[in-house]
Design a protein around this motif. Structure first.
Motif, PDB file in Angstrom:
ATOM      1  N   SER A   1      -1.983  -9.744  -6.309  1.00  0.00           N
ATOM      2  CA  SER A   1      -2.682  -9.241  -7.498  1.00  0.00           C
ATOM      3  C   SER A   1      -1.722  -8.467  -8.390  1.00  0.00           C
ATOM      4  O   SER A   1      -1.726  -8.620  -9.615  1.00  0.00           O
ATOM      5  CB  SER A   1      -3.846  -8.326  -7.093  1.00  0.00           C
ATOM      6  OG  SER A   1      -4.774  -9.019  -6.304  1.00  0.00           O
TER       7      SER A   1
ATOM      8  N   GLN B   1       2.614   1.683  -3.462  1.00  0.00           N
ATOM      9  CA  GLN B   1       1.694   2.107  -4.518  1.00  0.00           C
ATOM     10  C   GLN B   1       1.293   3.565  -4.335  1.00  0.00           C
ATOM     11  O   GLN B   1       1.221   4.315  -5.302  1.00  0.00           O
ATOM     12  CB  GLN B   1       0.464   1.196  -4.552  1.00  0.00           C
ATOM     13  CG  GLN B   1       0.783  -0.162  -5.099  1.00  0.00           C
ATOM     14  CD  GLN B   1      -0.414  -1.085  -5.240  1.00  0.00           C
ATOM     15  OE1 GLN B   1      -0.210  -2.260  -5.388  1.00  0.00           O
ATOM     16  NE2 GLN B   1      -1.622  -0.593  -5.203  1.00  0.00           N
TER      17      GLN B   1
ATOM     18  N   GLY C   1     -10.215   6.646 -13.145  1.00  0.00           N
ATOM     19  CA  GLY C   1      -9.898   5.249 -12.868  1.00  0.00           C
ATOM     20  C   GLY C   1      -8.971   5.096 -11.680  1.00  0.00           C
ATOM     21  O   GLY C   1      -9.120   4.176 -10.871  1.00  0.00           O
ATOM     22  N   GLY C   2      -7.998   6.000 -11.561  1.00  0.00           N
ATOM     23  CA  GLY C   2      -7.080   5.961 -10.427  1.00  0.00           C
ATOM     24  C   GLY C   2      -7.800   6.154  -9.104  1.00  0.00           C
ATOM     25  O   GLY C   2      -7.498   5.483  -8.115  1.00  0.00           O
TER      26      GLY C   2
ATOM     27  N   ILE D   1     -11.004   5.448  -8.503  1.00  0.00           N
ATOM     28  CA  ILE D   1     -11.798   4.234  -8.273  1.00  0.00           C
ATOM     29  C   ILE D   1     -10.895   3.091  -7.815  1.00  0.00           C
ATOM     30  O   ILE D   1     -11.179   2.408  -6.823  1.00  0.00           O
ATOM     31  CB  ILE D   1     -12.574   3.840  -9.553  1.00  0.00           C
ATOM     32  CG1 ILE D   1     -13.637   4.897  -9.861  1.00  0.00           C
ATOM     33  CG2 ILE D   1     -13.206   2.461  -9.401  1.00  0.00           C
ATOM     34  CD1 ILE D   1     -14.256   4.779 -11.249  1.00  0.00           C
ATOM     35  N   GLY D   2      -9.774   2.883  -8.535  1.00  0.00           N
ATOM     36  CA  GLY D   2      -8.854   1.801  -8.178  1.00  0.00           C
ATOM     37  C   GLY D   2      -8.257   1.961  -6.795  1.00  0.00           C
ATOM     38  O   GLY D   2      -8.117   0.982  -6.056  1.00  0.00           O
ATOM     39  N   SER D   3      -7.922   3.193  -6.420  1.00  0.00           N
ATOM     40  CA  SER D   3      -7.328   3.412  -5.097  1.00  0.00           C
ATOM     41  C   SER D   3      -8.326   3.140  -3.983  1.00  0.00           C
ATOM     42  O   SER D   3      -7.959   2.644  -2.921  1.00  0.00           O
ATOM     43  CB  SER D   3      -6.768   4.829  -4.981  1.00  0.00           C
ATOM     44  OG  SER D   3      -7.805   5.791  -5.035  1.00  0.00           O
ATOM     45  N   LYS D   4      -9.603   3.437  -4.230  1.00  0.00           N
ATOM     46  CA  LYS D   4     -10.641   3.145  -3.226  1.00  0.00           C
ATOM     47  C   LYS D   4     -10.725   1.639  -2.978  1.00  0.00           C
ATOM     48  O   LYS D   4     -10.902   1.203  -1.841  1.00  0.00           O
ATOM     49  CB  LYS D   4     -12.003   3.673  -3.688  1.00  0.00           C
ATOM     50  CG  LYS D   4     -12.079   5.172  -3.819  1.00  0.00           C
ATOM     51  CD  LYS D   4     -12.120   5.845  -2.484  1.00  0.00           C
ATOM     52  CE  LYS D   4     -12.354   7.345  -2.665  1.00  0.00           C
ATOM     53  NZ  LYS D   4     -12.339   8.041  -1.394  1.00  0.00           N
ATOM     54  N   PHE D   5     -10.614   0.839  -4.055  1.00  0.00           N
ATOM     55  CA  PHE D   5     -10.612  -0.617  -3.902  1.00  0.00           C
ATOM     56  C   PHE D   5      -9.339  -1.091  -3.211  1.00  0.00           C
ATOM     57  O   PHE D   5      -9.384  -1.940  -2.318  1.00  0.00           O
ATOM     58  CB  PHE D   5     -10.744  -1.321  -5.258  1.00  0.00           C
ATOM     59  CG  PHE D   5     -12.123  -1.288  -5.829  1.00  0.00           C
ATOM     60  CD1 PHE D   5     -13.181  -1.931  -5.211  1.00  0.00           C
ATOM     61  CD2 PHE D   5     -12.363  -0.614  -7.019  1.00  0.00           C
ATOM     62  CE1 PHE D   5     -14.456  -1.895  -5.742  1.00  0.00           C
ATOM     63  CE2 PHE D   5     -13.636  -0.569  -7.562  1.00  0.00           C
ATOM     64  CZ  PHE D   5     -14.687  -1.220  -6.924  1.00  0.00           C
ATOM     65  N   ALA D   6      -8.191  -0.553  -3.622  1.00  0.00           N
ATOM     66  CA  ALA D   6      -6.901  -1.027  -3.117  1.00  0.00           C
ATOM     67  C   ALA D   6      -6.749  -0.842  -1.616  1.00  0.00           C
ATOM     68  O   ALA D   6      -6.226  -1.727  -0.933  1.00  0.00           O
ATOM     69  CB  ALA D   6      -5.755  -0.336  -3.852  1.00  0.00           C
TER      70      ALA D   6
ATOM     71  N   LEU E   1      -3.306  -7.675  -2.246  1.00  0.00           N
ATOM     72  CA  LEU E   1      -2.902  -6.609  -3.160  1.00  0.00           C
ATOM     73  C   LEU E   1      -1.554  -6.931  -3.804  1.00  0.00           C
ATOM     74  O   LEU E   1      -1.381  -6.800  -5.013  1.00  0.00           O
ATOM     75  CB  LEU E   1      -2.832  -5.281  -2.408  1.00  0.00           C
ATOM     76  CG  LEU E   1      -2.576  -4.037  -3.241  1.00  0.00           C
ATOM     77  CD1 LEU E   1      -3.696  -3.816  -4.253  1.00  0.00           C
ATOM     78  CD2 LEU E   1      -2.457  -2.821  -2.327  1.00  0.00           C
TER      79      LEU E   1
ATOM     80  N   HIS F   1       0.829  -1.207   0.000  1.00  0.00           N
ATOM     81  CA  HIS F   1       0.000   0.000   0.000  1.00  0.00           C
ATOM     82  C   HIS F   1       0.866   1.262   0.000  1.00  0.00           C
ATOM     83  O   HIS F   1       0.598   2.207  -0.742  1.00  0.00           O
ATOM     84  CB  HIS F   1      -0.933   0.024   1.220  1.00  0.00           C
ATOM     85  CG  HIS F   1      -2.077  -0.922   1.119  1.00  0.00           C
ATOM     86  ND1 HIS F   1      -2.006  -2.198   1.633  1.00  0.00           N
ATOM     87  CD2 HIS F   1      -3.312  -0.798   0.572  1.00  0.00           C
ATOM     88  CE1 HIS F   1      -3.149  -2.809   1.419  1.00  0.00           C
ATOM     89  NE2 HIS F   1      -3.968  -1.984   0.770  1.00  0.00           N
TER      90      HIS F   1
END
Length: 127
Positions: free
Chosen positions: A111, A47, A92-93, A95-100, A108, A44
């Motif tokens: 993946s 990233q 997209g970044g 949205i993706g960061s909220k999931f990550a 993580l 985390h």
């Protein structure tokens, strides 16, 4: 900051910049594993720091170099396309960061590794 840490940070930045400019790979593909290995960062943390580093000013000069030096017979890439992709990338970044941040580190990291392996295999076997 101690000298070893400063050298590690400089080496990570130089390697990511050189490989990003040379091969067009996202600097994160290089920086994230190096931050985990050399800085002891969690997936985390690595990233997040990678995203903080890869801002527009960092990549603009490398992109400009490609734009002004197209291959003979080729037109340069389209900045308009780049703007559309960049704006979509921002969304997209987010949205993706909220999931990550909601995923455990081991999931993580695995993946991330799977995506790198798939990309490497596809690139290796594509003509």
């Amino acid at each position: 900051m101690n000298p070893t840490l400063i050298v590690s940070l400089i080496v990570i930045g130089l390697l990511a910049g050189i490989l990003s400019g040379f091969m067009g790979v996202g600097g994160g593909v290089i920086m994230i594993p190096l931050m985990v290995l050399f800085l002891g960062y969690s997936q985390h943390q690595a990233q997040g720091l990678s995203l903080a580093v890869l801002s527009v000013p960092v990549t603009f000069l490398a992109a400009y170099t490609y734009y002004v030096n197209p291959l003979e017979g080729e037109a340069p890439f389209s900045w308009k396309f780049g703007i559309v992709i960049a704006l979509s990338f921002v969304v997209g970044g987010l949205i993706g960061s909220k999931f990550a941040v909601a995923i455990p580190q081991n999931v993580l990291r695995k993946s991330f590794a799977v995506i790198l392996i798939i990309a490497a295999v596809k690139m290796f076997f594509t003509k």
